[in-house]
Scaffold this motif. Structure first.
Motif, PDB file in Angstrom:
ATOM      1  N   GLY A 124     -87.288  -4.886 -42.294  1.00  0.00           N
ATOM      2  CA  GLY A 124     -87.710  -4.168 -41.086  1.00  0.00           C
ATOM      3  C   GLY A 124     -89.061  -4.641 -40.583  1.00  0.00           C
ATOM      4  O   GLY A 124     -89.243  -4.876 -39.381  1.00  0.00           O
ATOM      5  N   VAL A 125     -90.009  -4.799 -41.492  1.00  0.00           N
ATOM      6  CA  VAL A 125     -91.340  -5.272 -41.110  1.00  0.00           C
ATOM      7  C   VAL A 125     -91.252  -6.687 -40.548  1.00  0.00           C
ATOM      8  O   VAL A 125     -91.877  -7.007 -39.526  1.00  0.00           O
ATOM      9  CB  VAL A 125     -92.308  -5.214 -42.313  1.00  0.00           C
ATOM     10  N   GLN A 154     -91.686 -10.475 -36.195  1.00  0.00           N
ATOM     11  CA  GLN A 154     -91.138 -11.620 -35.459  1.00  0.00           C
ATOM     12  C   GLN A 154     -91.013 -11.306 -33.974  1.00  0.00           C
ATOM     13  O   GLN A 154     -91.324 -12.151 -33.126  1.00  0.00           O
ATOM     14  CB  GLN A 154     -89.788 -12.033 -36.038  1.00  0.00           C
ATOM     15  N   SER A 155     -90.581 -10.105 -33.647  1.00  0.00           N
ATOM     16  CA  SER A 155     -90.425  -9.749 -32.233  1.00  0.00           C
ATOM     17  C   SER A 155     -91.768  -9.678 -31.516  1.00  0.00           C
ATOM     18  O   SER A 155     -91.834  -9.851 -30.300  1.00  0.00           O
ATOM     19  CB  SER A 155     -89.667  -8.428 -32.086  1.00  0.00           C
ATOM     20  N   LEU A 156     -92.852  -9.446 -32.251  1.00  0.00           N
ATOM     21  CA  LEU A 156     -94.194  -9.377 -31.668  1.00  0.00           C
ATOM     22  C   LEU A 156     -94.987 -10.670 -31.839  1.00  0.00           C
ATOM     23  O   LEU A 156     -96.139 -10.755 -31.426  1.00  0.00           O
ATOM     24  CB  LEU A 156     -94.978  -8.213 -32.300  1.00  0.00           C
TER      25      LEU A 156
END
Length: 92
Positions: free
Chosen positions: A31-32, A37-39
């Motif tokens: 989850g982290v 990765q998305s940020l």
């Protein structure tokens, strides 16, 4: 909304220790990693001691690691270090 964003997040060794056998730890780290990765945030995992921990983290997309698997800390000198791939082939 966040007013600042870090470039790196470091995963504590207590979170990654034994990650290859712990579903809750794997789920948390996955989850982290997804959020980071998305940020555009890089993940550093500390305290990596085994090839199994390294393998799971690499499979999740963690690029940066530190820990005894690479080298023991040294005082006033650079310790010899080994890349996990070298250790994997030495073990096989």
């Amino acid at each position: 909304m966040a007013k600042f964003q870090t470039d790196y997040i470091k995963l504590d060794m207590d979170l990654v220790r034994g990650i290859e056998t712990s579903l809750p730890r794997r789920m948390i780290v996955e989850g982290v990693v997804r959020i980071a990765q998305s940020l555009g945030i890089a993940i550093i995992a500390e305290g990596i001691e085994t090839i199994a921990e390294y393998g799971v983290l690499r499979a999740m997309g963690v690029r940066y690691i530190q820990g005894y698997l690479l080298a023991r800390p040294g005082l006033r000198h650079l310790p010899a270090f080994f890349l996990p791939e070298e250790r994997c082939s030495a073990v096989a």
